[in-house]
Design an enzyme around this catalytic site. Sequence first.
Site, PDB file in Angstrom:
ATOM      1  N   GLY A 503       6.742 -12.056  -1.583  1.00 13.91           N
ATOM      2  CA  GLY A 503       7.750 -11.126  -2.054  1.00 13.91           C
ATOM      3  C   GLY A 503       7.486  -9.726  -1.537  1.00 13.91           C
ATOM      4  O   GLY A 503       8.398  -8.949  -1.287  1.00 13.91           O
ATOM      5  N   GLY A 505       5.924  -8.825   1.364  1.00 15.39           N
ATOM      6  CA  GLY A 505       6.106  -8.642   2.808  1.00 15.39           C
ATOM      7  C   GLY A 505       5.247  -9.640   3.569  1.00 15.39           C
ATOM      8  O   GLY A 505       4.944 -10.716   3.064  1.00 15.39           O
ATOM      9  N   ASP A 617      -0.953 -13.733 -12.648  1.00 18.01           N
ATOM     10  CA  ASP A 617      -0.308 -14.621 -11.678  1.00 18.01           C
ATOM     11  C   ASP A 617      -1.327 -15.565 -11.058  1.00 18.01           C
ATOM     12  O   ASP A 617      -1.414 -15.696  -9.841  1.00 18.01           O
ATOM     13  CB  ASP A 617       0.411 -13.793 -10.615  1.00 18.01           C
ATOM     14  CG  ASP A 617       1.485 -14.609  -9.873  1.00 18.01           C
ATOM     15  OD1 ASP A 617       1.842 -15.699 -10.368  1.00 18.01           O
ATOM     16  OD2 ASP A 617       1.940 -14.168  -8.808  1.00 18.01           O
TER      17      ASP A 617
END
Length: 829
Positions: A503, A505, A617
């Site tokens: 997300g 790059g 995450d």
Amino acid sequence: MATQLLIVFVPSILLFCIVPFSFSFTPLDNHLLSCGSHTNASLFNRVFAADSTEPGSDSLAAEESVSVTNRNPPANSPVLYHTARVFTGVGSYRFDMKRNGTHFVRFHFSPFSAQAFDLKSAKFSVSVNGNSLLREFQLRNGSSSMIKEYVLKIESNLLEIVFTPVGDSGFGFVNALEVFTAPGDFIIDYGARLVSSSGVEEYRNLSSQVLETVHRINVGGLKLTPFNDTLWRTWIPDDDYLVFKEAAKRASSTHTPNYQKGGASQEIAPANVYMTAQEMNRENLSLTSRFNITWKFPVASGGVRHLVRLHFCDIVSPALNLLYFDVYINGYSAYKDLDLSSLTIHMLASPVYVDFVVDSDDSGDMEISVGPSDLSSSMRMNALLNGAEIMKMVNVMDSHTVHRREKLWVLVGSIVGGVVILLLAIVAVLVAFKCRKRKPKQRTVESVGWTPLRMFGGSSLSRMSEAHASPGSHGYLGLKIPFAEIQSATNNFDRSLIIGSGGFGMVFKAVLKDNVKVAVKRGMPGSRQGLPEFQTEITVLSKIRHRHLVSLVGYCEENCEMILVYEYMEKGPLKRHLYGSGHPPLSWRQRLEICIGAARGLHYLHTGFAQGIIHRDIKSTNILLDENYVAKVADFGLSRSGPCINETHVSTGVKGSFGYLDPEYFRRQQLTDKSDVYSFGVVLFEVLCARPAVDPQLTREQVNLAEWALEWQKKGMLEQIVDPHIVGEIKPDSLKKFGETAEKCLADYGVDRPTMGDVLWNLEYVLQIQESGQLREPNNGNEAAVNVTTSFVPGTRSNNVRRDRDYENTSSDISTSQVFSQLMTNEGR
Ligand SMILES: *[C@@H]1O[C@H](CO)[C@@H](O)[C@H](O)[C@H]1NC(C)=O
Ligand SMILES: *[C@@H]1O[C@H](CO)[C@@H](O)[C@H](O)[C@H]1NC(C)=O
Ligand SMILES: *[C@@H]1O[C@H](CO)[C@@H](O)[C@H](O)[C@H]1NC(C)=O
């Protein structure tokens, strides 16, 4: 109690539809006035008569009143709002009424300036047949127009609306008036549920209350205008009131709902309300997880009684009698095991409504939740809401007595309030001071995490480093790498060097001047997307060094670039070595060592600082392997500092990845380090079974790994789903302990999950069993091995932690020297 009530209420709900529902409603009394006007005006196809020429023109009785006209009305403003009647003294409208009973009364206020009157500054009271509806009313400033709607019972053949200016130079005004008969069953005196701390009772007095509409919501749908509603109401969407948008999913039906006698009629709410809803959104979650959908509506606080009318229509179930859910208002159980099928005559998509009477609390919000009931089958948990109306019961006592009492209360209230506020302020200052003193780093992440990083030269960095100036931390000014060097290290971002993307790059493999291999993560140039993540990552990583956490070599923010440079991890993400990419399978021992390494990194993250850090995450793509398969936890973009003292959690919007998301986090929106433990449990099963956390290709029971693996674990048949490559290699006791550890991590509630320290200890033990083939349990004997978290001997655990710190020190040395060499290279230029 609840079931008894259900039995009492169901028949009464079934009784009520009296008015025919097939043709549109025509009110017997219907007075629409365009005030201060000499000509009729229309709005939403309804004609409002000029008040100066109303037939029988005795309707207006006002000695001191003026008609005013807006000569410069804003574009698109309805003609009805171009005039107003201004009352400089007491004045009234009187209507002859044909029918007693419940009526709607609406006042339209749309202020403008004309003829020396700035209508915005009006201050006045309004009563209807002696019922005081608006007291010392003032338009909130800035509001362009406002409709005040009341539903009240008229028991006389005359209806009189009195406007009374307040203050010496005060005046009142109104642009338009509506008075019309409500359908006979609009407010009925039975079936409403009075909800309070003492449970649910029937409320029998609804029709004699004066109700003021506060909210009228088309849940899951669009705004509905008076065009779309037989009672000319406006319904607005629920989005702004949904507490936690991710918990809800819009549902809609293209079929007109099956209005039936016994349910709601088209006048109760139009078809559009019942054709849309919000239902539980379990896209990210297993089918069996339970949570509520919650809305919060601002209301008058402090025990003000409200009617809450909720509209339901089952447009989501495939068949009858599958949907059972609970309704809560202000935290009280308001309707348990609501079964829409039983409230309608056995047809899906039949509209019903339920009235609740609730006193507001001191929060200033009315909180409405729906969630699955205990009766729902575990695979079909759902809940829905189609519409909601909140109406305040107006205290219509005679204004004079009220005034005196109110003033006294205001006085007492402001004294008490002042003292309370002062005390609160003192407490707040003390707490803040304490928190700051004890946890100096907590502010760092928090304040930097949300400060926009300046993108165009200049110096937000000085601000950041000020915030960061805590002793002993690596000031990250020193980690800055010139863009030119990154450009050359990546061969000007050569696409053939791309080793990953996300997300944020692209990630490039690169070699810095001192021959250090690095991974360069480059945010989309010029885009501000990912800025908070970028900052968090710099802040978190610049102060952390650990053998099992990927270290930051430097960063660059020149030329609107957001670039992070990390140590290079030769073997890439763990996931790639588990399935799907043709790498040779890892042995069980290797897998355990990787899990142990990652657990160690996470444990350090959770406990290594005064303010623990939550990763948020954890997944197999965020655990990277170096050339020796040493696992390191990566990607701190979403991490947050843990709760401050006196808090047990951090409230935050849900971030994270499908299949790894802690259901409790989802349910309560409260983040603790136990959310990471949950995600780590998913990774453990992923490692064991070599399959993704979510695999939509599989059958329904298998889609969600956590759910599926837990089922096999609970059946004691975990070996059935172990990766075939290693199934012969795992010793049964080792598998057993591993399964138990993963199961504990996936406990429904955070409190029941082990800490990462416990998990680490257990995994080391699993490895030990695997290596030695026998148990070396502190309490000796097989039984002890079965207990996962209870068998710890405190000494062992603290040893473990100490060992972990040792690791940290050595690794810290290594990485620090690496960073220093980096610094020297930079400076030598
Ligand atoms: C709105 O109210 C504030 C104080 O309540 C006042 O200072 C301000 O002038 C008002 N603005 C307008 C446009 O009336
Ligand atoms: C509401 O009524 C307007 C005017 O008749 C119409 O254009 C619009 O589509 C209607 N909205 C809905 C949601 O039916
Ligand atoms: C739903 O909300 C109610 C009221 O706040 C609460 O008691 C209940 O535990 C919640 N249910 C779930 C599954 O979170």
